[in-house]
Design an enzyme around this catalytic site. Structure first.
Site, PDB file in Angstrom:
ATOM      1  N   LYS A  25       0.862  -1.187   0.000  1.00 31.17           N
ATOM      2  CA  LYS A  25       0.000   0.000   0.000  1.00 31.17           C
ATOM      3  C   LYS A  25       0.891   1.228   0.000  1.00 31.17           C
ATOM      4  O   LYS A  25       2.030   1.173   0.459  1.00 31.17           O
ATOM      5  CB  LYS A  25      -0.896   0.024   1.244  1.00 31.17           C
TER       6      LYS A  25
HETATM    7  P1  NAD Z   1     -12.852   7.746  -3.248  1.00 30.79           P
HETATM    8  O1  NAD Z   1     -11.839   8.751  -2.896  1.00 30.79           O
HETATM    9  O2  NAD Z   1     -13.238   7.556  -4.673  1.00 30.79           O
HETATM   10  O3  NAD Z   1     -14.198   7.993  -2.407  1.00 30.79           O
HETATM   11  C1  NAD Z   1     -14.228   8.088  -1.011  1.00 30.79           C
HETATM   12  C2  NAD Z   1     -15.630   8.519  -0.598  1.00 30.79           C
HETATM   13  O4  NAD Z   1     -15.724   8.520   0.821  1.00 30.79           O
HETATM   14  C3  NAD Z   1     -15.987   9.937  -1.040  1.00 30.79           C
HETATM   15  O5  NAD Z   1     -17.337   9.979  -1.437  1.00 30.79           O
HETATM   16  C4  NAD Z   1     -15.795  10.762   0.234  1.00 30.79           C
HETATM   17  O6  NAD Z   1     -16.603  11.928   0.262  1.00 30.79           O
HETATM   18  C5  NAD Z   1     -16.250   9.762   1.264  1.00 30.79           C
HETATM   19  N1  NAD Z   1     -15.726  10.063   2.587  1.00 30.79           N
HETATM   20  C6  NAD Z   1     -14.474  10.483   2.923  1.00 30.79           C
HETATM   21  N2  NAD Z   1     -14.406  10.670   4.257  1.00 30.79           N
HETATM   22  C7  NAD Z   1     -15.615  10.337   4.759  1.00 30.79           C
HETATM   23  C8  NAD Z   1     -16.156  10.311   6.058  1.00 30.79           C
HETATM   24  N3  NAD Z   1     -15.419  10.658   7.118  1.00 30.79           N
HETATM   25  N4  NAD Z   1     -17.441   9.917   6.198  1.00 30.79           N
HETATM   26  C9  NAD Z   1     -18.178   9.562   5.132  1.00 30.79           C
HETATM   27  N5  NAD Z   1     -17.719   9.567   3.874  1.00 30.79           N
HETATM   28  C10 NAD Z   1     -16.451   9.950   3.699  1.00 30.79           C
HETATM   29  O7  NAD Z   1     -12.315   6.349  -2.628  1.00 30.79           O
HETATM   30  P2  NAD Z   1     -12.719   4.871  -3.044  1.00 30.79           P
HETATM   31  O8  NAD Z   1     -11.736   4.392  -4.058  1.00 30.79           O
HETATM   32  O9  NAD Z   1     -14.193   4.791  -3.315  1.00 30.79           O
HETATM   33  O10 NAD Z   1     -12.373   4.086  -1.709  1.00 30.79           O
HETATM   34  C11 NAD Z   1     -13.304   3.977  -0.622  1.00 30.79           C
HETATM   35  C12 NAD Z   1     -12.931   2.797   0.259  1.00 30.79           C
HETATM   36  O11 NAD Z   1     -12.906   1.606  -0.544  1.00 30.79           O
HETATM   37  C13 NAD Z   1     -11.551   2.871   0.904  1.00 30.79           C
HETATM   38  O12 NAD Z   1     -11.593   2.225   2.153  1.00 30.79           O
HETATM   39  C14 NAD Z   1     -10.668   2.073  -0.042  1.00 30.79           C
HETATM   40  O13 NAD Z   1      -9.522   1.580   0.584  1.00 30.79           O
HETATM   41  C15 NAD Z   1     -11.649   0.975  -0.406  1.00 30.79           C
HETATM   42  N6  NAD Z   1     -11.319   0.267  -1.649  1.00 30.79           N
HETATM   43  C16 NAD Z   1     -11.215   0.926  -2.836  1.00 30.79           C
HETATM   44  C17 NAD Z   1     -10.919   0.216  -3.985  1.00 30.79           C
HETATM   45  C18 NAD Z   1     -10.847   0.870  -5.347  1.00 30.79           C
HETATM   46  O14 NAD Z   1     -10.703   0.121  -6.340  1.00 30.79           O
HETATM   47  N7  NAD Z   1     -10.964   2.176  -5.477  1.00 30.79           N
HETATM   48  C19 NAD Z   1     -10.703  -1.170  -3.917  1.00 30.79           C
HETATM   49  C20 NAD Z   1     -10.839  -1.820  -2.687  1.00 30.79           C
HETATM   50  C21 NAD Z   1     -11.155  -1.086  -1.561  1.00 30.79           C
END
Ligand code: NAD
Length: 424
Positions: free
Chosen positions: A114
């Site tokens: 990561k």
């Molecule tokens: P992103 O940056 O696209 O979106 C994050 C979202 O969370 C946004 O809508 C933001 O406004 C919201 N957010 C941030 N802080 C917040 C809070 N305190 N309370 C409520 N909402 C909040 O990120 P993403 O890629 O969608 O990732 C989200 C989660 O999914 C993370 O935990 C990431 O590790 C996990 N994840 C992502 C992927 C991927 O392919 N992008 C894969 C596996 C896991």
């Protein structure tokens, strides 16, 4: 890229200590050699770099950044890069360890890694973001590579950031290296289906879990926290399958409607206004209220530690699908298990992203690209197989889905470590 504003204190507990505790528990439950557990409890390598960037006003800002490799026993390390003002080294280490388990559970030939840069991408201009990304890539260039460690998007990063990483690496080695990073735009070797893959994997996990309970998606009310890559796509895919989305939120707060939210309208509204607040036909709720909302399935898709020992007893959902990594603390896990709430753990429920990243890496190495239906069908096969293996392990050992999933994964990594032998 969506909003990443969050309280600087979103981590009440040390996430790496949580990850180590989870590993110790799994080691005891499955009788894994304590020597091996000791090896797996630490990260192989943690690189800390400073990233100086010339800002648009010609001042220089220095950002703190990390790239952590947890384990490479089963193949090159794989894991996203997070741009967030509250990223910590221990958070990145925990996320790297969870990537090792996720790849092993899904049967991918990868270890876990990561990366994180302490910055707020929302406050950076496109030029500043590009310079930061290129300098960060250069600082970790000896760590990454298609046979070594392959980054991908995470919170605060997107396909444009991946394109800059791909270009910076390729310029340094003198030729295009498609396999150095995944989550790239289609025009530079991305995979069809990658953008929505994490959400699609979560959809397949929820659907399989409901089938086990003799239920169907259209009969379910679903609340989703986070409206970025994972949350927004999950809301859209679930509503296309007939499920009723009763609440969605971003970092500023959420909106709810017990009769269902028009997800396409919410996506358009968020695009236009930058927030969900004020969406016509829905009531405002806080992120804390969303977690405790009356619904059937709760999908936390934002940050860690939103389901804790403080609120777990008040959760009304029957099922939790962890779109985010680490959204549930161990204290909450115990309460939810006692109450019979089925938790689909992160390493299973959000693994769709790394599965299609694997497909993208394979396509890039072969320079031969697949059709979208092939990507989705292969993703479904891998997700359902991992789900079934986890479900059977859970029944056999009488554990939670999380302990079963981590148990399968840790045993696979332990077996590979034993067969390879501890060098020298
Ligand atoms: P992103 O940056 O696209 O979106 C994050 C979202 O969370 C946004 O809508 C933001 O406004 C919201 N957010 C941030 N802080 C917040 C809070 N305190 N309370 C409520 N909402 C909040 O990120 P993403 O890629 O969608 O990732 C989200 C989660 O999914 C993370 O935990 C990431 O590790 C996990 N994840 C992502 C992927 C991927 O392919 N992008 C894969 C596996 C896991």
């Amino acid at each position: 890229m969506s909003s990443t504003e969050a309280p600087a204190t979103h981590l009440a507990e040390n996430p790496f200590a949580i990850a180590q505790r989870q590993l110790a528990h799994v080691g005891e439950t499955f009788g894994i050699d304590p020597n091996l557990v000791g090896v797996l409890a630490e990260c192989k390598k943690c690189v800390e770099v400073s990233v100086p960037v010339v800002m648009d006003d010609q001042s220089v800002e220095v950002f703190e950044a990390y790239r952590v490799t947890h384990n490479m026993t089963r193949g090159p390390a794989k894991g996203g890069i997070r741009y967030h003002p509250a990223v910590t080294r221990d958070e990145v280490k925990a996320l790297a360890m969870w990537m090792t388990w996720k790849c092993a559970l899904m049967g991918l030939p990868f270890g876990g890694a990561k990366g994180g840069v302490v910055c707020n991408p929302k406050e950076l201009s496109p030029g500043e973001l590009e310079r930061l990304t290129r300098r960060y890539t250069t600082e970790i260039i000896n760590e990454i590579g298609p046979e070594k460690d392959i980054p991908a998007p995470d919170v605060g990063t997107d396909s444009q950031v991946m394109a800059w990483i791909f270009d910076t690496y390729s310029m340094n080695v003198g030729h295009s290296v498609l396999g150095v990073v995944t989550g790239k735009p289609l025009s530079v070797g991305g995979s069809l289906g990658r953008d929505e893959a994490t959400a699609r994997g979560a959809l397949y996990s929820i659907r399989t879990a409901l089938q086990k309970q003799g239920a169907r998606l259209p009969d379910n009310r679903i609340a989703i926290q986070g409206f970025g890559n994972v949350g927004r796509n999950l809301a859209r895919l679930l509503s296309e399958e007939g499920a009723r989305i009763v609440a969605v939120s971003d970092s500023r707060g959420g909106v709810a409607n017990p009769y269902g939210i028009d997800v396409q309208a919410a996506i358009a509204y968020k695009q236009e206004h930058g927030v969900l607040e004020g969406l016509p036909g829905a009531d405002a709720i806080t992120n804390a209220e969303l977690i405790e909302l009356d619904c059937d399935v709760l999908a936390p898709c934002a940050l860690e530690q939103v389901i804790t020992a403080q609120n777990a007893a008040r959760i009304r959902a029957r099922m939790i699908c962890e779109g985010a990594n680490g959204p549930t603390t161990p204290g909450a896990d115990e309460i939810l298990e006692d109450r019979g709430v089925l938790v689909l753990p992160d390493v299973l429920a959000n693994a769709g992203g790394v599965v299609v990243s694997y497909f993208e890496w394979v396509q890039g190495l072969q320079e031969y690209f697949w059709k979208e239906y092939e990507v989705n069908a292969k993703l479904n096969d891998i997700t359902v197989r991992a789900f079934e293996e986890t479900w059977q392990t859970r029944e056999r050992f009488g554990t939670s889905m999380r302990v079963a999933a981590y148990g399968l994964a840790v045993q696979r990594v332990a077996e590979a470590t034993t067969i390879r032998g501890l060098y020298p």
